[in-house]
Scaffold this motif. Structure first.
Motif, PDB file in Angstrom:
ATOM      1  N   SER A 101      16.866  57.934  57.272  1.00  0.00           N
ATOM      2  CA  SER A 101      15.631  58.581  57.726  1.00  0.00           C
ATOM      3  C   SER A 101      14.428  58.140  56.901  1.00  0.00           C
ATOM      4  CB  SER A 101      15.789  60.110  57.681  1.00  0.00           C
ATOM      5  OG  SER A 101      16.143  60.562  56.388  1.00  0.00           O
ATOM      6  N   GLN A 102      14.623  57.922  55.611  1.00  0.00           N
ATOM      7  CA  GLN A 102      13.514  57.437  54.785  1.00  0.00           C
ATOM      8  C   GLN A 102      13.114  56.016  55.186  1.00  0.00           C
ATOM      9  OE1 GLN A 102      13.266  58.467  50.530  1.00  0.00           O
ATOM     10  NE2 GLN A 102      15.260  59.465  50.755  1.00  0.00           N
ATOM     11  N   MET A 103      14.095  55.166  55.456  1.00  0.00           N
ATOM     12  CA  MET A 103      13.798  53.807  55.892  1.00  0.00           C
ATOM     13  C   MET A 103      13.102  53.817  57.247  1.00  0.00           C
ATOM     14  SD  MET A 103      13.887  50.578  55.163  1.00  0.00           S
ATOM     15  CE  MET A 103      15.101  50.355  53.844  1.00  0.00           C
ATOM     16  N   LEU A 104      13.572  54.659  58.154  1.00  0.00           N
ATOM     17  CA  LEU A 104      12.962  54.755  59.482  1.00  0.00           C
ATOM     18  C   LEU A 104      11.494  55.168  59.379  1.00  0.00           C
ATOM     19  CD1 LEU A 104      13.270  54.654  62.558  1.00  0.00           C
ATOM     20  CD2 LEU A 104      14.163  57.007  62.470  1.00  0.00           C
ATOM     21  N   CYS A 105      11.216  56.163  58.551  1.00  0.00           N
ATOM     22  CA  CYS A 105       9.830  56.621  58.387  1.00  0.00           C
ATOM     23  C   CYS A 105       8.970  55.540  57.733  1.00  0.00           C
ATOM     24  CB  CYS A 105       9.797  57.898  57.547  1.00  0.00           C
ATOM     25  SG  CYS A 105      10.482  59.342  58.377  1.00  0.00           S
ATOM     26  N   GLY A 106       9.558  54.815  56.785  1.00  0.00           N
ATOM     27  CA  GLY A 106       8.821  53.734  56.134  1.00  0.00           C
ATOM     28  C   GLY A 106       8.474  52.613  57.097  1.00  0.00           C
TER      29      GLY A 106
ATOM     30  N   LEU B 290      18.837  48.182  54.878  1.00  0.00           N
ATOM     31  CA  LEU B 290      18.053  47.683  56.011  1.00  0.00           C
ATOM     32  C   LEU B 290      18.710  46.445  56.606  1.00  0.00           C
ATOM     33  CD1 LEU B 290      15.482  47.624  57.766  1.00  0.00           C
ATOM     34  CD2 LEU B 290      14.379  46.321  55.934  1.00  0.00           C
ATOM     35  N   GLU B 291      19.215  45.575  55.758  1.00  0.00           N
ATOM     36  CA  GLU B 291      19.869  44.347  56.213  1.00  0.00           C
ATOM     37  C   GLU B 291      21.075  44.664  57.096  1.00  0.00           C
ATOM     38  OE1 GLU B 291      20.993  40.101  54.035  1.00  0.00           O
ATOM     39  OE2 GLU B 291      20.311  41.821  52.878  1.00  0.00           O
ATOM     40  N   LYS B 292      21.715  45.771  56.821  1.00  0.00           N
ATOM     41  CA  LYS B 292      22.929  46.153  57.555  1.00  0.00           C
ATOM     42  C   LYS B 292      22.615  46.956  58.816  1.00  0.00           C
ATOM     43  CE  LYS B 292      27.436  48.367  56.758  1.00  0.00           C
ATOM     44  NZ  LYS B 292      28.293  49.060  55.739  1.00  0.00           N
ATOM     45  N   HIS B 293      21.521  47.752  58.791  1.00  0.00           N
ATOM     46  CA  HIS B 293      21.300  48.733  59.863  1.00  0.00           C
ATOM     47  C   HIS B 293      20.000  48.519  60.647  1.00  0.00           C
ATOM     48  CE1 HIS B 293      24.713  51.133  58.484  1.00  0.00           C
ATOM     49  NE2 HIS B 293      24.233  51.071  57.250  1.00  0.00           N
ATOM     50  N   TRP B 294      19.354  47.355  60.516  1.00  0.00           N
ATOM     51  CA  TRP B 294      18.058  47.190  61.168  1.00  0.00           C
ATOM     52  C   TRP B 294      18.133  47.297  62.689  1.00  0.00           C
ATOM     53  CZ3 TRP B 294      17.490  43.153  64.535  1.00  0.00           C
ATOM     54  CH2 TRP B 294      18.318  42.036  64.374  1.00  0.00           C
ATOM     55  N   ARG B 295      19.253  46.927  63.271  1.00  0.00           N
ATOM     56  CA  ARG B 295      19.362  47.000  64.733  1.00  0.00           C
ATOM     57  C   ARG B 295      19.294  48.457  65.206  1.00  0.00           C
ATOM     58  NH1 ARG B 295      22.511  42.863  63.027  1.00  0.00           N
ATOM     59  NH2 ARG B 295      22.179  40.825  64.047  1.00  0.00           N
ATOM     60  N   LEU B 296      19.997  49.353  64.507  1.00  0.00           N
ATOM     61  CA  LEU B 296      19.929  50.772  64.849  1.00  0.00           C
ATOM     62  C   LEU B 296      18.520  51.308  64.663  1.00  0.00           C
ATOM     63  CD1 LEU B 296      23.202  52.249  63.258  1.00  0.00           C
ATOM     64  CD2 LEU B 296      22.688  51.991  65.693  1.00  0.00           C
TER      65      LEU B 296
ATOM     66  N   ASP C 196      15.833  52.948  67.478  1.00  0.00           N
ATOM     67  CA  ASP C 196      15.155  54.243  67.340  1.00  0.00           C
ATOM     68  C   ASP C 196      13.652  54.093  67.545  1.00  0.00           C
ATOM     69  OD1 ASP C 196      17.614  55.257  66.772  1.00  0.00           O
ATOM     70  OD2 ASP C 196      17.188  55.799  64.698  1.00  0.00           O
ATOM     71  N   ILE C 197      13.078  53.044  66.950  1.00  0.00           N
ATOM     72  CA  ILE C 197      11.626  52.836  67.063  1.00  0.00           C
ATOM     73  C   ILE C 197      11.251  52.451  68.491  1.00  0.00           C
ATOM     74  CG2 ILE C 197       9.722  51.356  66.295  1.00  0.00           C
ATOM     75  CD1 ILE C 197      11.181  51.234  63.544  1.00  0.00           C
ATOM     76  N   ARG C 198      12.090  51.660  69.130  1.00  0.00           N
ATOM     77  CA  ARG C 198      11.793  51.228  70.506  1.00  0.00           C
ATOM     78  C   ARG C 198      11.829  52.407  71.474  1.00  0.00           C
ATOM     79  NH1 ARG C 198      14.638  47.127  70.424  1.00  0.00           N
ATOM     80  NH2 ARG C 198      12.989  45.524  70.409  1.00  0.00           N
ATOM     81  N   THR C 199      12.778  53.327  71.293  1.00  0.00           N
ATOM     82  CA  THR C 199      12.977  54.420  72.241  1.00  0.00           C
ATOM     83  C   THR C 199      12.322  55.724  71.818  1.00  0.00           C
ATOM     84  OG1 THR C 199      15.071  55.026  71.175  1.00  0.00           O
ATOM     85  CG2 THR C 199      15.169  53.421  72.986  1.00  0.00           C
ATOM     86  N   GLY C 200      11.944  55.814  70.525  1.00  0.00           N
ATOM     87  CA  GLY C 200      11.370  57.065  70.037  1.00  0.00           C
ATOM     88  C   GLY C 200      12.403  58.158  69.860  1.00  0.00           C
TER      89      GLY C 200
END
Length: 494
Positions: free
Chosen positions: A94-99, A124-130, A134-138
Motif C-alpha cells: 500500500s505504501q508503494m502504491l501510494c508512492g 517493486l521489481e517483483k510486484h509492479w504488474r499488480l 491497481d492504478i489502471r483500474t482504480g
C-alpha cells in the motif's frame, strides 16, 4: 529499553530539526512530499503488563506521530494507516502504491536503513504488474484485506491508465538503473542510513538512483536519540553527527587502537570502577580520538555502554562532531583472532574489486565462524548482482578469498600461517533472493521489519542451514596470506 512518555516528545524535537537543516541545502522541499517506507511491529507485554515494542513502533503509534499537525516538510505519500498496518506485505504494497500514484509530487525518498529502502525497490521489481493493474483500474488488489488501509488508499487511488502505462514501460525495460529518478523524476535525494555496515549498499543505491545524494540525517538508537548531521549532502564516508546535549547525558570512554585496529572484545553494558574514572565529558573530547559512547538517559539507563565507537571529526563552533566507526563487539572468532565488523567490511570491500571487470557487484553478504572443520575457518556467504554476461572464473573467487585474508589483522594471519589454528577462508555464492529469505525468516521469528539489518555474522543453526541450502558454489583461499614473523603482533588481549 525502558522509556517514558516524556522521551517521545524529546525524540519528536530531534525529528523537527531535520527538515530545517535539509532545507538549508535543498530548497523547495515544502513544495512536495517524501516517499518513506516506514513500518511497525506488533506489540508484546512483559509479565508485569508493560508494553514491549521496538522504539520506532512506539513513536509511530504515539500521538506525536499520528496526530502531528500538518507540516509541508513532513508530508508523506504514505497515509498513517498504511504505516500502522501490522502486516508487512500489505504495508509495503500500500505504501508503494501510494508512492506511485503521487510520483510527480515526490521530492525525496527513503527508509530508516539503506537495506530497507533497497528491499522496497526489490518489492517493486517483483510486484509492479499488480501495482500497475491497481492504478489502471482504480482498484486495490484483493490481497490487501486491512479495511482501514483500503479506505486510506482509495482516497488517493484513482483510475489512471496513462500512469499505469508509464510505470509498465519503465519497469519492463531490461535495466533498472536509475529506476528511482525514472519513476519519481523530481526526487532530490535518498534519505537512508549508509554509515557503518550499511555502507555496503552505496553502490546499489547509486545504481538505482543515478547517483542521487545519499543523506544520513540523524544518529539514533533504541537506547536514546543522539544527534543530527549538519552537513547532510556530504559524502557517506564523511558523515559526522553533532550530538544534541539535551537528548541524554553523554560520556565517552577512550578507545585504544593498535596498528590501526580497534580492540573489539565483547564487553558488558556496564562500566567497572576503572572505566568510570576514565570517562570524558562531551566538552572534553579530543579531535581525532576514538571513544565508546556511554549514555545516562531520562528513562533510567545509567552509564550504559551503547556499544558504538565514534571518532571526533571536528567541531561546529564548540560542539564536537563524530564519525560513526563501528560496533564494538566481535563479529568473527575462531581461535585467538577477533574480527570486528569494520575490519570485515573493509576486507570485503577490497575483495569485490576483483568482480568489477565481470560486471558483477556484491548485493549482500554475511559470515559464519565454522568450527565443525579442523581447524575452523571463516565462511562468507555472498549474493551477487550480475550485470554482465561474462562468466566469473573460479580463480577470481579464490583471489577474493585471499584478498579478504590479506586484509584482516595480523592475529588472524598468524593463526593461518604460523599457528595453523585457522583454515582457509571460504566464500559460498548463494542464489539470488537468499537474503530476502533470511529477512523473512528473521521477521517470522519476531524481528522488526523497520529495524532489521542483515547480520554480518550468523550463528543460529537454522539460519546457517538456510544459507547452506541455497549455496550454488564454494571457493577457498588458494594459499596462506602474507604474515611476517618478527613484526610486532597485536592481540585483543593486550
Amino acid at each position: 529499553m525502558p522509556t517514558i512518555e516524556e522521551e517521545l516528545g524529546r525524540r519528536s524535537l530531534l525529528y523537527s530539526l531535520l527538515m530545517p537543516v535539509m532545507s538549508q541545502f535543498v530548497p523547495g522541499l515544502d513544495k512536495g512530499k517524501g516517499m518513506y517506507f516506514l513500518f511497525i511491529k506488533s506489540e508484546a507485554k512483559t509479565p508485569s503488563g508493560l508494553v514491549a515494542r521496538p522504539v520506532l513502533t512506539s513513536y509511530y503509534k504515539s500521538t506525536h506521530f499520528k496526530d502531528r499537525p500538518y507540516d509541508p516538510y513532513t508530508n508523506y505519500t504514505s497515509p498513517n494507516e498504511t504505516i500502522l498496518c501490522p502486516d508487512s506485505y500489505q504495508s509495503m504494497y500500500s505504501q508503494m502504491l501510494c508512492g506511485l500514484c503521487q510520483h510527480k509530487e515526490v521530492l525525496r525518498v527513503g527508509a530508516v536503513f539503506a537495506s530497507g529502502f533497497i528491499r522496497a525497490i526489490k518489492f517493486l521489481e517483483k510486484h509492479w504488474r499488480l501495482l500497475c493493474n491497481d492504478i489502471r483500474t482504480g482498484t486495490i488488489d484483493s490481497q490487501i484485506t486491512d479495511q482501514s488501509v483500503r479506505e486510506a488508499v482509495m482516497k488517493i487511488l484513482k483510475p489512471d491508465p496513462k500512469l499505469a502505462d508509464f510505470i509498465e514501460a519503465e519497469c519492463s525495460k531490461d535495466s533498472w538503473q536509475g529506476i528511482i529518478t525514472r519513476l519519481w523524476p523530481n526526487t532530490k535525494y535518498v534519505d537512508v542510513i549508509v554509515t557503518g555496515t550499511m555502507s555496503q549498499y552505496i553502490p546499489t543505491l547509486d545504481y538505482y538512483s543515478n547517483g542521487l545524494p545519499l543523506v544520513c540525517t540523524m544518529y539514533a538508537s533504541s537506547e536514546c536519540y543522539f544527534g543530527v548531521n549538519l552537513n547532510p549532502l556530504c559524502k557517506p564516508s564523511e558523515v559526522s553527527y553533532t550530538l544534541v546535549p539535551t537528548m541524554a547525558y553523554f560520556e565517552f570512554l577512550p578507545v585504544q587502537r593498535n596498528n590501526g585496529v580497534t580492540s573489539s572484545i565483547s564487553v558488558p553494558k556496564t562500566l567497572n570502577e576503572k572505566e568510570q574514572q576514565e570517562l570524558v565529558d562531551l566538552v572534553d573530547v579530543k579531535l581525532g580520538q576514538e571513544y565508546e559512547l556511554v549514555v545516562t538517559t531520562y528513562s533510567g539507563l545509567y552509564r550504559y555502554r551503547v556499544g558504538d565507537v565514534l571518532r571526533v571529526a571536528g567541531f561546529k563552533n564548540n560542539a564536537p562532531q563524530f564519525n560513526f566507526i563501528c560496533r564494538k563487539n566481535v563479529v568473527l572468532c575462531i581461535d585467538s583472532d577477533k574480527t570486528d565488523e569494520v575490519e570485515l567490511q573493509n576486507a570485503v570491500k577490497n575483495a569485490v574489486n576483483h568482480l568489477l571487470p565481470f560486471g558483477a557487484t556484491l548485493a549482500e553478504y554475511t559470515s559464519y565462524a565454522d568450527t565443525t572443520t579442523i581447524p575452523g575457518h571463516y565462511v562468507l556467504y555472498w549474493e551477487l548482482s550480475l550485470n554482465g554476461n561474462t562468466p566469473i572464473p573460479p580463480s577470481v573467487f579464490e583471489d577474493c578469498c585471499l584478498t579478504i585474508e590479506e586484509s584482516l589483522n595480523s592475529v588472524y594471519r598468524q593463526g593461518r600461517v604460523c599457528d595453523k589454528s585457522i583454515g582457509p577462508l571460504e566464500i559460498k555464492v548463494v542464489e539470488p533472493g537468499t537474503f530476502d529469505k533470511l529477512m523473512d525468516y528473521a521477521i517470522s521469528l519476531g524481528a522488526s521489519i523497520n529495524q532489521y539489518k542483515t547480520p554480518r555474522c550468523v550463528k543460529f543453526a537454522p539460519i546457517v542451514e538456510l544459507l547452506n541450502s541455497r549455496a550454488v558454489s564454494s571457493y577457498f583461499s588458494p594459499k596462506c596470506p602474507k604474515w611476517f614473523p618478527g613484526h610486532k603482533q597485536w592481540s585483543n588481549n593486550n
